[in-house]
Design an enzyme around this catalytic site. Structure first.
Site, PDB file in Angstrom:
ATOM      1  N   LYS A   5       0.836  -1.198   0.000  1.00 40.07           N
ATOM      2  CA  LYS A   5       0.000   0.000   0.000  1.00 40.07           C
ATOM      3  C   LYS A   5       0.878   1.258   0.000  1.00 40.07           C
ATOM      4  O   LYS A   5       2.089   1.184   0.273  1.00 40.07           O
ATOM      5  CB  LYS A   5      -0.917  -0.035   1.233  1.00 40.07           C
ATOM      6  CG  LYS A   5      -1.920  -1.213   1.251  1.00 40.07           C
ATOM      7  CD  LYS A   5      -2.809  -1.135   2.499  1.00 40.07           C
ATOM      8  CE  LYS A   5      -3.835  -2.255   2.547  1.00 40.07           C
ATOM      9  NZ  LYS A   5      -4.739  -2.121   3.738  1.00 40.07           N
ATOM     10  N   TYR A  64     -12.477  -2.896  -2.423  1.00 41.35           N
ATOM     11  CA  TYR A  64     -12.975  -2.805  -1.050  1.00 41.35           C
ATOM     12  C   TYR A  64     -14.496  -2.775  -0.981  1.00 41.35           C
ATOM     13  O   TYR A  64     -15.066  -2.283   0.007  1.00 41.35           O
ATOM     14  CB  TYR A  64     -12.373  -1.569  -0.363  1.00 41.35           C
ATOM     15  CG  TYR A  64     -10.947  -1.778   0.062  1.00 41.35           C
ATOM     16  CD1 TYR A  64     -10.568  -2.901   0.805  1.00 41.35           C
ATOM     17  CD2 TYR A  64      -9.958  -0.845  -0.245  1.00 41.35           C
ATOM     18  CE1 TYR A  64      -9.253  -3.096   1.210  1.00 41.35           C
ATOM     19  CE2 TYR A  64      -8.643  -1.038   0.158  1.00 41.35           C
ATOM     20  CZ  TYR A  64      -8.300  -2.162   0.886  1.00 41.35           C
ATOM     21  OH  TYR A  64      -7.001  -2.341   1.294  1.00 41.35           O
ATOM     22  N   ASN A 108      -1.977  -0.122   7.312  1.00 41.18           N
ATOM     23  CA  ASN A 108      -1.320  -1.368   7.696  1.00 41.18           C
ATOM     24  C   ASN A 108      -0.407  -1.944   6.611  1.00 41.18           C
ATOM     25  O   ASN A 108      -0.174  -3.138   6.548  1.00 41.18           O
ATOM     26  CB  ASN A 108      -2.362  -2.378   8.189  1.00 41.18           C
ATOM     27  CG  ASN A 108      -3.489  -2.550   7.190  1.00 41.18           C
ATOM     28  OD1 ASN A 108      -3.362  -2.150   6.049  1.00 41.18           O
ATOM     29  ND2 ASN A 108      -4.572  -3.170   7.617  1.00 41.18           N
ATOM     30  N   GLU A 144      -9.908 -10.691  -6.464  1.00 41.03           N
ATOM     31  CA  GLU A 144      -8.902  -9.628  -6.419  1.00 41.03           C
ATOM     32  C   GLU A 144      -7.858  -9.782  -7.524  1.00 41.03           C
ATOM     33  O   GLU A 144      -7.477  -8.795  -8.161  1.00 41.03           O
ATOM     34  CB  GLU A 144      -8.212  -9.647  -5.048  1.00 41.03           C
ATOM     35  CG  GLU A 144      -9.156  -9.251  -3.912  1.00 41.03           C
ATOM     36  CD  GLU A 144      -8.608  -9.543  -2.519  1.00 41.03           C
ATOM     37  OE1 GLU A 144      -9.321  -9.276  -1.537  1.00 41.03           O
ATOM     38  OE2 GLU A 144      -7.473 -10.054  -2.405  1.00 41.03           O
ATOM     39  N   HIS A 168      -1.757  -5.326   1.762  1.00 41.80           N
ATOM     40  CA  HIS A 168      -2.998  -6.083   1.636  1.00 41.80           C
ATOM     41  C   HIS A 168      -2.621  -7.528   1.329  1.00 41.80           C
ATOM     42  O   HIS A 168      -1.657  -7.775   0.607  1.00 41.80           O
ATOM     43  CB  HIS A 168      -3.854  -5.539   0.483  1.00 41.80           C
ATOM     44  CG  HIS A 168      -4.972  -6.473   0.120  1.00 41.80           C
ATOM     45  ND1 HIS A 168      -6.153  -6.498   0.815  1.00 41.80           N
ATOM     46  CD2 HIS A 168      -5.056  -7.460  -0.810  1.00 41.80           C
ATOM     47  CE1 HIS A 168      -6.923  -7.451   0.308  1.00 41.80           C
ATOM     48  NE2 HIS A 168      -6.277  -8.054  -0.675  1.00 41.80           N
TER      49      HIS A 168
END
Ligand code: IDP
Ligand code: MG
Length: 168
Positions: free
Chosen positions: A11, A51, A123, A137, A126
């Site tokens: 990310k 998402y 975080n 995905e 992913h």
């Protein structure tokens, strides 16, 4: 245990913190094979589809801005497909809990994640949670010919008058 594949995204926070090498070193402990890799500028549409399961959450808009790089003055995400036995769980174990403050400190998220003042879990990475999520995905982030293994069924289509960008 069957061969699985899983989508990993570094990310924007992972990229601006220069963690790419470190993350790949940690992930290599899973002894899986990389079958696809690229740098992506995520569109809003891609981010929202990725998402979509969280669209009713209060943090959804912030999350979309985060994955699009708007919190980190960038627009880059690095995407990988890893393949191997039990790939999804092996990678999730190395990545750690969704909440970086609950994540074991030896995991990637425990070591490098944080919660912002607006409450988004930044975080760092992913990683797919189930084989169904992984399939959805991987198909969102990669085209069949961007992977070096045939992992899902494909079909050939003929297209006429396609507009595409080529080198000038
Ligand atoms: P995962 O990334 O561990 O699979 P998901 O529940 O699929 O967790 O959530 C996707 C992302 O949305 C998380 O990685 C995190 O960035 C963000 N997120 C999830 N739950 C929360 C929350 O309760 N507060 C803030 N951000 C969250
Ligand atoms: Mg998830």
């Amino acid at each position: 245990m069957a061969k699985e594949q899983t989508l990993i995204l570094i990310k924007p926070d992972g990229l601006v913190k220069s963690l790419t090498g470190n993350i790949l070193t940690r992930l290599s402990e899973a002894k899986l094979v990389i079958v696809g890799a690229k740098v992506v500028r995520p569109s809003r549409e891609l981010a929202e589809k990725h998402y979509e399961h969280l669209k009713d959450k209060p943090f959804f808009n912030d999350l979309i801005d985060y994955i699009m790089g708007k919190h980190h003055n960038t627009h880059r995400v690095v995407a990988f497909v890893y393949q191997g036995e039990n790939a999804i769980q092996k990678i999730r174990d190395i990545v750690g809990d969704t909440n970086p403050e609950k994540a074991n400190p030896v995991t990637i998220r425990g070591a490098y994640g944080r919660i912002t003042t607006t409450g988004v879990f930044e975080n760092v990475v992913h990683a797919s949670q189930t084989p169904e999520d992984a399939e959805k995905e991987i198909k969102l982030w990669f085209k069949p010919d961007e992977l070096v293994e045939d992992i899902y069924p494909t079909k050939e289509i003929e297209v006429e008058k396609v507009k595409m960008l080529v080198w000038a």
